[in-house]
Write a protein that holds these residues in place. Structure first.
Motif, mmCIF file in Angstrom:
data_model
loop_
_atom_site.group_PDB
_atom_site.id
_atom_site.type_symbol
_atom_site.label_atom_id
_atom_site.label_comp_id
_atom_site.label_asym_id
_atom_site.label_seq_id
_atom_site.Cartn_x
_atom_site.Cartn_y
_atom_site.Cartn_z
ATOM 1 N N SER A 42 0.826 -1.220 0.000
ATOM 2 C CA SER A 42 0.000 0.000 0.000
ATOM 3 C C SER A 42 0.854 1.261 0.000
ATOM 4 N N ARG A 102 2.195 1.662 -3.442
ATOM 5 C CA ARG A 102 1.109 2.011 -4.373
ATOM 6 C C ARG A 102 0.760 3.495 -4.287
ATOM 7 N N ALA A 160 -1.257 -5.374 -7.184
ATOM 8 C CA ALA A 160 -1.735 -4.093 -6.649
ATOM 9 C C ALA A 160 -1.745 -3.001 -7.715
ATOM 10 N N LEU A 170 0.992 -2.112 -9.692
ATOM 11 C CA LEU A 170 2.298 -1.476 -9.892
ATOM 12 C C LEU A 170 3.195 -2.353 -10.759
#
Length: 193
Positions: free
Chosen positions: A90, A93, A123, A125
């Protein structure tokens, strides 16, 4: 009765689950930029000797020669043999457009690096994972465990840990075109699994 199977990624997989880790689609469908111009670069060091120097050199070259905006996030894993968790993914990201991680130069760190790349890709990426060629089988096994048997990474000659600083910088220069290709739409990976 449902039985839980432990796998080397640390995830729990129910027996009969063939969708891959967490039921996510295999990586490769993530949109890749046409170029790295203006891109925010993330670097994830797996603690292996010479990994940070290689990654920092690649990051600098991407800014200087490929128009990347900056290296926005650099972290070092606490444990090279454990894949990144959702919290780390996260953070990347939010702060990055692409991620480069490595260097896989042993069995467990290579497996974890491949899992890291797949987790970043899931995610959204684009990720470039660097492994030494001695651990292709380990990487391929982890890709299969993750439900992404065709996942690709950048291979470099083994070993990396024994190289002098100038040799690491030269290795980064040699790997740069493949890293750029992996991170951008020119990689040919977009739309494949």
């Amino acid at each position: 009765m449902t039985q839980t199977i432990l796998d080397p990624t640390g995830l729990r997989v129910q027996s009969g689950d063939t969708a891959g880790a967490q039921g996510q689609p295999a990586p490769g469908l993530v949109a890749r930029p046409d170029s790295l111009a203006g891109a925010r670069i993330g670097l994830l060091d797996n603690t292996k000797h010479n990994a940070m120097l290689l990654l920092q050199t690649v990051g600098r070259l991407l800014v200087e020669e490929h128009g990347a905006a900056e290296v926005t996030l650099v972290e070092t894993k606490r444990n090279f043999s454990v894949p990144v968790d959702d919290e780390i993914v996260s953070r990347y990201r939010e702060a990055c457009d692409v991620v480069i991680t490595g260097v896989g130069d042993c069995g467990s760190c290579s497996a974890a690096a491949v899992a890291d790349g797949i987790n970043f890709e899931r995610a959204g990426l684009p990720a470039a994972v660097v492994l030494t060629d001695a651990f292709d089988v380990t990487g391929r096994t982890m890709a299969g465990v993750q439900g992404a048997p065709d996942y690709e990474w950048i291979r470099t000659e083994h070993p990396m840990a024994v190289l002098a600083e100038d040799q690491v910088r030269e290795r980064a220069r040699q790997l740069l075109p493949e890293i750029v290709s992996t991170l951008t739409a020119s990689s040919g990976q977009e739309g494949t699994a």
